[in-house]
Motif scaffolding. Structure first.
Motif, PDB file in Angstrom:
ATOM      1  N   ARG A  10       5.125  17.497  15.432  1.00 25.22           N
ATOM      2  CA  ARG A  10       3.876  17.369  14.669  1.00 25.22           C
ATOM      3  C   ARG A  10       4.046  16.423  13.488  1.00 25.22           C
ATOM      4  N   LEU A  11       5.172  16.531  12.783  1.00 27.55           N
ATOM      5  CA  LEU A  11       5.409  15.663  11.637  1.00 27.55           C
ATOM      6  C   LEU A  11       5.603  14.212  12.079  1.00 27.55           C
ATOM      7  N   CYS A  12       6.261  14.019  13.218  1.00 32.39           N
ATOM      8  CA  CYS A  12       6.438  12.656  13.725  1.00 32.39           C
ATOM      9  C   CYS A  12       5.092  12.036  14.082  1.00 32.39           C
ATOM     10  N   ARG A  13       4.203  12.844  14.636  1.00 36.08           N
ATOM     11  CA  ARG A  13       2.861  12.332  14.938  1.00 36.08           C
ATOM     12  C   ARG A  13       2.094  12.038  13.666  1.00 36.08           C
ATOM     13  N   ARG A  18      -2.084   7.076  10.611  1.00 41.31           N
ATOM     14  CA  ARG A  18      -2.510   6.424   9.382  1.00 41.31           C
ATOM     15  C   ARG A  18      -3.585   5.382   9.714  1.00 41.31           C
ATOM     16  N   PRO A  19      -4.279   4.893   8.693  1.00 39.31           N
ATOM     17  CA  PRO A  19      -5.112   3.707   8.908  1.00 39.31           C
ATOM     18  C   PRO A  19      -4.256   2.518   9.344  1.00 39.31           C
ATOM     19  N   ARG A  20      -4.881   1.559  10.002  1.00 38.58           N
ATOM     20  CA  ARG A  20      -4.109   0.445  10.560  1.00 38.58           C
ATOM     21  C   ARG A  20      -3.379  -0.346   9.489  1.00 38.58           C
ATOM     22  N   TRP A  21      -4.060  -0.602   8.368  1.00 39.56           N
ATOM     23  CA  TRP A  21      -3.395  -1.383   7.326  1.00 39.56           C
ATOM     24  C   TRP A  21      -2.193  -0.641   6.762  1.00 39.56           C
ATOM     25  N   GLN A  22      -2.323   0.694   6.656  1.00 40.31           N
ATOM     26  CA  GLN A  22      -1.213   1.479   6.135  1.00 40.31           C
ATOM     27  C   GLN A  22      -0.078   1.578   7.150  1.00 40.31           C
ATOM     28  N   LEU A  23      -0.429   1.624   8.436  1.00 35.53           N
ATOM     29  CA  LEU A  23       0.614   1.642   9.464  1.00 35.53           C
ATOM     30  C   LEU A  23       1.368   0.319   9.485  1.00 35.53           C
ATOM     31  N   GLY A  24       0.651  -0.787   9.301  1.00 40.59           N
ATOM     32  CA  GLY A  24       1.329  -2.082   9.211  1.00 40.59           C
ATOM     33  C   GLY A  24       2.273  -2.148   8.025  1.00 40.59           C
ATOM     34  N   LEU A  25       1.827  -1.635   6.865  1.00 43.22           N
ATOM     35  CA  LEU A  25       2.703  -1.589   5.697  1.00 43.22           C
ATOM     36  C   LEU A  25       3.902  -0.684   5.946  1.00 43.22           C
ATOM     37  N   ALA A  26       3.673   0.439   6.645  1.00 37.16           N
ATOM     38  CA  ALA A  26       4.764   1.363   6.948  1.00 37.16           C
ATOM     39  C   ALA A  26       5.809   0.707   7.844  1.00 37.16           C
ATOM     40  N   VAL A  27       5.373  -0.113   8.799  1.00 33.56           N
ATOM     41  CA  VAL A  27       6.325  -0.806   9.677  1.00 33.56           C
ATOM     42  C   VAL A  27       7.166  -1.790   8.870  1.00 33.56           C
ATOM     43  N   VAL A  28       6.537  -2.528   7.952  1.00 32.11           N
ATOM     44  CA  VAL A  28       7.287  -3.482   7.121  1.00 32.11           C
ATOM     45  C   VAL A  28       8.317  -2.751   6.257  1.00 32.11           C
ATOM     46  N   VAL A  29       7.881  -1.685   5.589  1.00 33.78           N
ATOM     47  CA  VAL A  29       8.807  -0.923   4.749  1.00 33.78           C
ATOM     48  C   VAL A  29       9.896  -0.274   5.587  1.00 33.78           C
ATOM     49  N   SER A  30       9.535   0.176   6.787  1.00 33.32           N
ATOM     50  CA  SER A  30      10.519   0.805   7.667  1.00 33.32           C
ATOM     51  C   SER A  30      11.617  -0.188   8.059  1.00 33.32           C
ATOM     52  N   VAL A  31      11.223  -1.381   8.502  1.00 31.18           N
ATOM     53  CA  VAL A  31      12.216  -2.389   8.899  1.00 31.18           C
ATOM     54  C   VAL A  31      13.082  -2.782   7.720  1.00 31.18           C
ATOM     55  N   TRP A  32      12.450  -2.988   6.580  1.00 33.84           N
ATOM     56  CA  TRP A  32      13.192  -3.418   5.385  1.00 33.84           C
ATOM     57  C   TRP A  32      14.182  -2.344   4.932  1.00 33.84           C
ATOM     58  N   SER A  33      13.713  -1.105   4.802  1.00 32.37           N
ATOM     59  CA  SER A  33      14.585  -0.034   4.317  1.00 32.37           C
ATOM     60  C   SER A  33      15.688   0.304   5.323  1.00 32.37           C
ATOM     61  N   LEU A  34      15.352   0.283   6.620  1.00 27.56           N
ATOM     62  CA  LEU A  34      16.372   0.587   7.627  1.00 27.56           C
ATOM     63  C   LEU A  34      17.462  -0.486   7.644  1.00 27.56           C
ATOM     64  N   TRP A  87       8.217  10.664  -3.522  1.00 20.90           N
ATOM     65  CA  TRP A  87       8.523  11.393  -2.282  1.00 20.90           C
ATOM     66  C   TRP A  87       7.998  12.820  -2.357  1.00 20.90           C
ATOM     67  N   ALA A  88       8.127  13.437  -3.539  1.00 20.41           N
ATOM     68  CA  ALA A  88       7.655  14.817  -3.690  1.00 20.41           C
ATOM     69  C   ALA A  88       6.142  14.929  -3.572  1.00 20.41           C
ATOM     70  N   MET A  89       5.418  13.841  -3.812  1.00 18.00           N
ATOM     71  CA  MET A  89       3.954  13.862  -3.737  1.00 18.00           C
ATOM     72  C   MET A  89       3.439  13.695  -2.313  1.00 18.00           C
ATOM     73  N   THR A  90       4.321  13.454  -1.353  1.00 18.16           N
ATOM     74  CA  THR A  90       3.901  13.133   0.008  1.00 18.16           C
ATOM     75  C   THR A  90       3.384  14.370   0.728  1.00 18.16           C
ATOM     76  N   THR A  91       2.262  14.229   1.382  1.00 14.05           N
ATOM     77  CA  THR A  91       1.695  15.279   2.236  1.00 14.05           C
ATOM     78  C   THR A  91       1.266  14.646   3.559  1.00 14.05           C
ATOM     79  N   THR A  92       0.842  15.477   4.502  1.00 12.35           N
ATOM     80  CA  THR A  92       0.415  14.942   5.791  1.00 12.35           C
ATOM     81  C   THR A  92      -0.842  14.091   5.663  1.00 12.35           C
ATOM     82  N   ARG A  93      -1.681  14.380   4.700  1.00 11.49           N
ATOM     83  CA  ARG A  93      -2.906  13.606   4.505  1.00 11.49           C
ATOM     84  C   ARG A  93      -2.735  12.504   3.478  1.00 11.49           C
ATOM     85  N   ARG A  94      -1.637  12.500   2.740  1.00 15.21           N
ATOM     86  CA  ARG A  94      -1.397  11.478   1.724  1.00 15.21           C
ATOM     87  C   ARG A  94       0.052  11.016   1.861  1.00 15.21           C
ATOM     88  N   GLN A  95       0.262  10.035   2.750  1.00 11.72           N
ATOM     89  CA  GLN A  95       1.604   9.577   3.065  1.00 11.72           C
ATOM     90  C   GLN A  95       1.966   8.271   2.372  1.00 11.72           C
TER      91      GLN A  95
END
Length: 227
Positions: A10-13, A18-34, A87-95
């Motif tokens: 459920r958490l992975c889903r 996310r909205p598309r723009w936020q998912l795109g930002l998440a992919v950029v941050v994911s690649v960079w941080s990884l 990180w502590a502010m993160t929720t399922t609706r506010r990622q």
């Protein structure tokens, strides 16, 4: 064990819901941080060094990155605890705070190196410990008309925040793996459930057309017509 596996799925889903723009930002941050985390055993490059290689390969001028690295040196270390609190502010609706936390940690790493991650985790752990201790008196609280800290809810929110923040570097590879395996995976049959919009549409199509509230039925005479 089964419940924990369901919660992880459920958490992975939620991490990609996310909205598309936020998912795109998440992919950029994911690649960079990884790339930054994975490169620590191989010389410990800074986040700016990690970004320099693909930009240079793409033909983008990278001279400005040296100015950014020089400005960040010794100035951004304080952002590490800020990243932990985001990180502590993160929720399922506010990622979005999870992404901001990683950006803050990588900015702090320009001054303190990989130790910025440790400082962020320490700030996160201290905050969660304080909130957990503050919730102990409310373990028997009956929430009706006031806000209360309940240990069970605090623990659940803390686990969600930690999981959604930790999974950020894995979003990009997870999307790639899911895209590769999707045509080859057999899904179990879904349980039959009536969706609200489908049922309302079906009922609306099955019922005859109704007159408006002001319309009155036309009387029909039962007497036979003459010749």
């Amino acid at each position: 064990m089964k419940e924990q596996r369901r919660e992880l799925v459920r958490l992975c889903r939620c991490a990609v819901d996310r909205p598309r723009w936020q998912l795109g930002l998440a992919v950029v941050v994911s690649v960079w941080s990884l790339a930054w985390v994975a490169g620590q055993p191989f010389g410990g490059p800074s986040p700016v060094d990690v970004a320099r290689a693909p930009l240079a390969w793409a033909g983008v001028p990278v001279g400005w990155l040296d100015a950014v690295a020089a400005w960040c040196a010794g100035r951004t270390g304080w952002l590490a605890p800020v990243g932990g609190l985001l990180w502590a502010m993160t929720t399922t609706r506010r990622q979005l705070p999870a992404l901001g936390g990683w950006l803050a940690v990588m900015a702090a790493a320009q001054s303190t190196g990989y130790g910025a991650v440790h400082r962020a985790l320490l700030a996160l752990a201290v905050f969660l410990a304080v909130v957990g201790l503050a919730s102990i008196p409310g373990r028997r609280a009956f929430v009706v008309d006031r806000v209360a800290l309940i240990p069970g809810d605090v623990a659940r929110a803390a686990a969600t925040a930690v999981a959604l923040s930790a999974v950020v570097p894995l979003i990009a590879p997870g999307l790639v793996v899911a895209g590769l395996l999707r045509p080859y995976v057999t899904r179990p049959p879904r349980p039959r459930s009536e969706r609200k919009e489908e049922s309302s549409a079906g009922i609306g199509g099955a019922l005859p057309h109704q007159r408006g509230p002001g319309a009155e039925p036309v009387p029909v005479s039962s007497r036979p017509r003459s010749g």
